[in-house]
Design an enzyme around this catalytic site. Structure first.
Site: not given
Ligand code: HSE
Length: 443
Positions: A208, A139, A137, A108, A16, A190, A135, A309
């Site tokens: 994290k 951000i 995603g 991580k 993904t 999912g 950590v 995501g």
């Protein structure tokens, strides 16, 4: 004609996030080149599954299962590791570093166990290992702590570090459904993996938090040392009662500095926590993440965004690629220490044992419903110097039927609370182990 300014990239792991990386590199190639002054060229992809159509244009990219060949390819300047897991990823990263290649990873779990080895090796070879995507995603929390907040003594960092559990907690509260029902829905949508353990048992958040604690406090620690409790034991009654008391339940990773004359210790823990409904963290719903950092100069800061995501995580991976590419062009790779502190200043720092924590607690007793039981519970709490702030009983049982009796305590030491619960859980009228949740009033 080849572009001699181009930076060559090899991607290992075409799931993904890997697919997201290809999409971002393709669709944002214009702005990436404008900001970098050179193109990033994805030259190779390696994945064991070479059959599945990922729905992205692979023209000009060599795609096969040969990860070792990719790592050894002289045209590849930066290796992106997105296979996850520990051993194979560790071997490929170390081999890349030994070969003088820079690495970008989202792994991580690997770094929370082996950061000293990987960053040490990278420093010796003068290459970068970047890991923003590991950590929060999308951000940019690591870069913010390492660079934007570098002038501060960090006092605390805490937040919602796992989207899967935040989705499950939000849904349990919203629908009143059991954990198992909501988890199944999260898997169907999912959000949760087929084996959800690393998320729901708090391991992912602990990985994290381990990295964040190193960056914030110079603390050399591994995730195995972080007291970690997941969300499996929560029942719909906990959400209902917490709401009535004015709280929501969030799985938080919390790390704080305990600076005392002559010593510095670290609090680091992951557990479900009651936070006031009026707090900003209480309003973070669904699969979103939020991390608060408190610095002595900056005060409070809060970072919010998609913690997982395809495209959000790819945003962080490609941001790292661009940072390394810039340094490659300037010839100053290794400009910033990966864990924020120069490696020789990272040191083991003792963790504050949970028993030393002082705070307020939510206690859910399961007791038969007959006169005198509540007085008995309160008496044992009193013997341990634990004051009661509020009490709530849900439902009506009987001499044989149990009901939940919920108590919010005044501030108390955790060791005293544990000792009281050991006593209470042995009482004849108490029919199941007491559930303890910590309250964080100040977050
Ligand atoms: N599984 C993680 C989460 C995302 O649910 O937040 C990757 O770290």
């Amino acid at each position: 004609m080849s572009d001699r300014r181009a930076i060559g990239v090899g991607l290992i792991g075409f799931g993904t996030i890997g697919t997201g990386v290809v999409k971002v590199l393709r669709r944002n190639a214009d702005v990436i080149e404008q900001r970098l002054g050179a193109p990033l060229r994805l030259l190779r992809i390696a994945d064991l599954d070479t059959e599945t159509d990922r729905g992205v244009d692979l023209e000009g990219i060599r795609f096969d299962a040969d990860a070792e060949g990719l790592v050894a390819d002289p045209a590849v300047d930066i290796v992106v590791e997105l296979i996850g897991g520990i051993e194979a990823a560790r071997r490929l990263i170390l081999r890349s570093v030994e070969g003088g290649k820079h690495v970008v990873t989202a792994n991580k779990a690997l770094l929370a166990l082996h950061s000293a080895e990987i960053f040490g090796q990278a420093a010796r070879r003068g290459v970068d290992v970047a890991f923003e995507a590991s950590v929060g995603g999308g951000i940019p929390i690591l870069r913010s702590v390492r660079e934007g907040l570098a002038a501060n003594h960090i006092e605390a960092i805490y937040g919602i570090l796992n989207g899967t559990t935040n989705y499950v907690l939000s849904e349990m509260e919203e629908t009143g459904e059991d954990f198992a029902v909501v988890l199944k829905r999260a898997q169907d949508l999912g959000y949760a993996e087929a084996d959800p353990s690393v998320d729901v048992d708090g391991g992912d958040a602990a990985h994290k938090l381990t990295l964040l604690a190193a960056m914030c406090f110079g603390a050399e620690l591994t995730c195995k040392e972080v007291p970690t409790e997941g969300i499996r034991g929560l029942a719909p009654i906990d959400f209902e009662a917490s709401r009535e008391f004015g709280y929501r339940i969030k799985l938080l990773g919390i790390a704080k500095a305990r600076r005392e004359p002559g010593s510095e210790r670290i609090e680091a823990r992951v557990h479900p926590t009651l936070v006031p409904v009026s707090s900003l963290l209480a309003r973070v719903d669904g699969a979103m993440n939020a991390v608060a950092v408190i610095g002595d100069a900056v005060g409070e800061t809060l970072f919010y965004g998609a913690g997982a995501g395809e495209l959000p995580t790819a945003s962080a991976v490609v941001g790292d690629l661009m940072e390394i590419a810039r340094e490659l062009r300037r010839g100053n790779a290794g400009r910033v220490a990966p864990l924020s502190y120069v490696p020789e200043m990272l040191e083991p720092k003792p963790l504050v044992p949970l028993g030393e924590l002082h705070g307020r607690f939510y206690l859910r007793f399961t007791a038969v419903d007959r006169p005198g039981v509540l007085a008995h519970l309160a008496g044992v709490l009193g013997e341990h110097e634990i004051g009661i702030e509020s009490v709530m009983q849900k439902g009506r049982g009987g001499a044989r039927e149990s009901v939940p009796v919920i108590v919010l305590t005044h501030p108390a030491g955790e060791a005293a609370v544990r000792a009281a619960l050991d006593h209470i859980d042995e009482l004849e009228d108490v029919t199941a182990p007491t559930r303890l949740l910590r309250i964080e009033q100040e977050l």
